[in-house]
Design a protein around this motif. Sequence first.
Motif, PDB file in Angstrom:
ATOM      1  N   GLN A  43     -19.761  -3.713   6.670  1.00 28.91           N
ATOM      2  CA  GLN A  43     -19.225  -4.783   5.797  1.00 28.91           C
ATOM      3  C   GLN A  43     -18.091  -4.265   4.846  1.00 28.91           C
ATOM      4  OE1 GLN A  43     -22.090  -7.320   4.602  1.00 28.91           O
ATOM      5  NE2 GLN A  43     -23.172  -7.459   6.551  1.00 28.91           N
ATOM      6  N   GLU A  44     -18.665  -3.090   4.212  1.00 23.36           N
ATOM      7  CA  GLU A  44     -17.591  -2.579   3.232  1.00 23.36           C
ATOM      8  C   GLU A  44     -16.432  -1.812   3.812  1.00 23.36           C
ATOM      9  OE1 GLU A  44     -21.524  -3.461   1.838  1.00 23.36           O
ATOM     10  OE2 GLU A  44     -20.946  -2.290   3.552  1.00 23.36           O
ATOM     11  N   ALA A  45     -16.323  -1.404   5.082  1.00 23.83           N
ATOM     12  CA  ALA A  45     -15.098  -1.067   5.561  1.00 23.83           C
ATOM     13  C   ALA A  45     -13.918  -1.368   4.926  1.00 23.83           C
ATOM     14  CB  ALA A  45     -15.093  -0.953   7.202  1.00 23.83           C
TER      15      ALA A  45
ATOM     16  N   THR B 210     -27.295 -12.407   0.035  1.00 23.67           N
ATOM     17  CA  THR B 210     -26.190 -12.677  -0.760  1.00 23.67           C
ATOM     18  C   THR B 210     -25.289 -11.349  -0.639  1.00 23.67           C
ATOM     19  OG1 THR B 210     -27.079 -12.012  -2.842  1.00 23.67           O
ATOM     20  CG2 THR B 210     -27.161 -14.368  -2.431  1.00 23.67           C
ATOM     21  N   GLU B 211     -24.126 -11.679  -0.515  1.00 24.30           N
ATOM     22  CA  GLU B 211     -23.084 -10.711  -0.460  1.00 24.30           C
ATOM     23  C   GLU B 211     -21.659 -11.102  -0.895  1.00 24.30           C
ATOM     24  OE1 GLU B 211     -21.407  -7.750  -0.869  1.00 24.30           O
ATOM     25  OE2 GLU B 211     -22.899  -6.885   0.057  1.00 24.30           O
ATOM     26  N   ILE B 212     -20.668 -10.198  -1.381  1.00 24.25           N
ATOM     27  CA  ILE B 212     -19.597 -10.441  -1.706  1.00 24.25           C
ATOM     28  C   ILE B 212     -18.587 -10.499  -0.238  1.00 24.25           C
ATOM     29  CG2 ILE B 212     -17.311  -9.909  -2.664  1.00 24.25           C
ATOM     30  CD1 ILE B 212     -19.727 -10.196  -4.662  1.00 24.25           C
ATOM     31  N   VAL B 213     -17.726 -11.517  -0.271  1.00 23.70           N
ATOM     32  CA  VAL B 213     -16.900 -11.810   1.105  1.00 23.70           C
ATOM     33  C   VAL B 213     -15.979 -10.527   1.252  1.00 23.70           C
ATOM     34  CG1 VAL B 213     -15.198 -13.147   2.399  1.00 23.70           C
ATOM     35  CG2 VAL B 213     -17.268 -14.356   1.155  1.00 23.70           C
ATOM     36  N   MET B 214     -16.316  -9.667   2.186  1.00 26.60           N
ATOM     37  CA  MET B 214     -15.230  -8.253   2.127  1.00 26.60           C
ATOM     38  C   MET B 214     -14.138  -8.556   2.920  1.00 26.60           C
ATOM     39  SD  MET B 214     -17.427  -6.405   0.544  1.00 26.60           S
ATOM     40  CE  MET B 214     -19.104  -6.333  -0.184  1.00 26.60           C
ATOM     41  N   LEU B 215     -14.203  -9.631   3.854  1.00 28.49           N
ATOM     42  CA  LEU B 215     -12.895  -9.469   4.967  1.00 28.49           C
ATOM     43  C   LEU B 215     -12.341 -10.919   4.847  1.00 28.49           C
ATOM     44  CD1 LEU B 215     -11.737  -8.011   7.282  1.00 28.49           C
ATOM     45  CD2 LEU B 215     -12.979  -9.414   8.842  1.00 28.49           C
ATOM     46  N   ASN B 216     -10.915 -10.746   4.327  1.00 26.75           N
ATOM     47  CA  ASN B 216     -10.254 -12.035   4.043  1.00 26.75           C
ATOM     48  C   ASN B 216     -10.504 -12.947   5.192  1.00 26.75           C
ATOM     49  OD1 ASN B 216      -8.418 -14.082   3.205  1.00 26.75           O
ATOM     50  ND2 ASN B 216      -6.987 -12.444   2.581  1.00 26.75           N
ATOM     51  N   PRO B 217     -10.805 -14.196   5.064  1.00 29.90           N
ATOM     52  CA  PRO B 217     -10.848 -15.110   6.175  1.00 29.90           C
ATOM     53  C   PRO B 217      -9.734 -15.726   6.584  1.00 29.90           C
ATOM     54  CG  PRO B 217     -11.721 -16.283   3.971  1.00 29.90           C
ATOM     55  CD  PRO B 217     -11.261 -14.858   3.851  1.00 29.90           C
TER      56      PRO B 217
END
Length: 811
Positions: free
Chosen positions: A316-318, A275-282
């Motif tokens: 992913q956090e970039a 599970t992870e927060i969506v880091m990049l705007n889709p």
Amino acid sequence: MSQLREYFLNIIFFLFLLISTIGALFPMSGGWPGGQACMPSAQMALDLVNNRSDILPDYELELIHYDSMCDPGEATKLLYDLLYTEPIKIVLMPGCSGVSTLVAEAARMWNLIVLSYGSSSPALSNRQRFPTFFRTHPSATLHNPTRVQLFQRWKWTRIATIQQTTEVFTSTLDDLEQRVKEAGIEISVRQSFLTDPAVAVKNLKRQDARIIVGLFYETEARKVFCEVFKEKLYGKKYVWFLIGWYADNWFKIKDPAINCTIENMTEAVEGHVTTEIVMLNPETVRGVSNMTSQEFLSALMSRLGGMNPEETGGFQEAPLAYDAVWALALALNKTVAPLKAKGRHLEDFNYNNNDITSEIYRALNTSSFEGVSVRGSYKKIGYYDSSQKNLSWFGNDVWIGAGPPADRTVVIEEYRFLSQKLFAAVSVFAGLGILLGIICLTFNIYNGNVRYIQNSQPYLNNMTAVGCMMALAAVFTLGIDGHHVHRASFPVVCQVGLLFSLTELFNKCWRCQMAYTQHLEPWKLYVTVGILLAVDFLSLLVWQTVDPLHITVEKFTKEAPKEDLDVLIQPLLEHCNSEKMNTWLGVVYGYKGLLLLLGIFLAYETKSVSTEKINDHRAVGMAIYNVAVLCLITAPVTMILSSQQDASFAFASLAIVFSAYITLVVLFVPKMRRLITRGEWQSEQQDTLKTGSSTNNNDEEKSRQLERENIELQKIIQEKEERVSALRTQLAERHAVRNRRRPSKGQNHIVPPPSSHQDPKSMLPPPGFPNTATDNYSLPASFSNSSNLYPTESKMSRNHCHNSQIPLLYK
């Protein structure tokens, strides 16, 4: 000429730009090496901000950074270097949650704003503790609603957790525990570790953890799954939930801290869920930096110089680091005008100035812009919008097995019952024994008027036969279990068959002993039997009144079935038990043991007794010996094997069967053989001549022979006594003659020698006295020529020789 003028003006402009320094701590290594991608991303954003004329036109942002190694101890030293070396830092940008916690607690002492790009600890949301802390990375607690939704979707009501003992994971787990409790889900196992997860993983397996949430950094994740591989805590029976901000191939990175191969790690992590927060705007939109998400990724890849994103920490956090720099730049840009109105500038900032810090805080707190990153929970198999509580499911979840595994091992309770083949076989023997007992009892009653049967105490033998049949009947109750009766009837079954006693055999030996030593009336024997039986009955009655028997269930180690099923078998065994079972058994065994010992003693004492009143005492003794040996062996063995129903029943039942068979055969078969082969109509003398191999008949024959020899010896003794009396009379007469021939006083007198014509036999000593010519003994002093040697005839009679008679006893 105009171009040259513009060039020089630009040079002059840059010479007068004010430098605002940002102090950053990027974890390039350690538990989360997020700085590997976040630092290039932040530097890229910083270059874009400095090239914008509409954002901080009079200022240039500069980034000074160190490698914190995601270690609070290392970060403490680096924080000191940042604060006490020029230039003054206007903002601090830490990465890991542990480092951010340390920096954010200390920053307020220097009036510094802290802006983090990679800290997810829920504890950092505490404004009382961290008043100047901001972050672009959402709290780790946002993972928990997604996890709960997945638990409910897959119908799991029992989970386990394993965490690294750091504040970020502890606070995340506390939030998860509260959420699952509200959802009716149980955390059955909660394990933690500091550096070595071996013990924690073993505990998970021992406590049957199936759905496991793991909260730890990437380096510890490799240690955990190396242990998971060793303990085989993976596969279609297990599901692991991990944090999604690891590098995609985190399990393939070589790590000297583990001794598992890449193949081992790949096998262990197969099928886990992240599970992870969506880091990049889709969405394809341009934000404040005038970049779309895809353009940002292309620019970042160019900065990374061809590094594999799957092997780059923090990839992913970039986007969060990129947006953090833009958020800081926009906030500083918003403070320029308010500060100028107060006659202040950003370059006036120092660690003792709270006014500028308050303006920056206010600007960051009200900042909102469209960046390349977004908020939300990310799942490879769907999306979950925490604000709308909406789970968008793609339906592409694939399981190792046929579907989602069970959240626990299904335990099937299975009662252990006695082998019916064994029970049937022993029951046949017991039934034949009861039939033999009936035959023996019938025979004894029918021939009760026969003298040979009467001399064996038939009433006691009848009681022995009945006791043997009762003992054999108890075998059936020992084998009754849940196959035959309901559990409610078990206490009654447990009490049946406990009344068998060795009283009859004991009394037979006692009767034999007392019959020879003194007269004992038969009714006293029967009273004794009754008393001993009453003791048995009363002891059992007290037992069942004070501490009644009830059913207890013994649990054994769970067993895996032969089929490849996700179940375990819980073997159960029912026992008849009471609260103080050992105490009662000790009393009963002690009482019966003393009775056996006394019976053995009496059997030994009567082994050589021969009497016609009881002619089977040796058979009774043999029966007692056999019963004693079987009891001494069987009692402790059955207590040891109480948990093995087949072995315990076999030992106990066969001991009862053998002891009953031995008793019946030894006591009754010889009697049957005698009456059948010889017939009671034959004379006693004929009986004596035909009893060659019979032990009891041999004893009677020897007894009669010894009696006849005793009578003959008494006749011989009487003849010898008469001869002795005659010789004594002759000696007395000779003594009287010698006294008459004695000379007068003072005159020499020579006694003539005995006549040569005297009978030599008359001078021989009487029978039984030593012969001076042949024996090596001299005559006693009483045989000297004394006047008082022999009494007169009036005082000498045959009756005075009665002491010379020797009573001959036989054995």
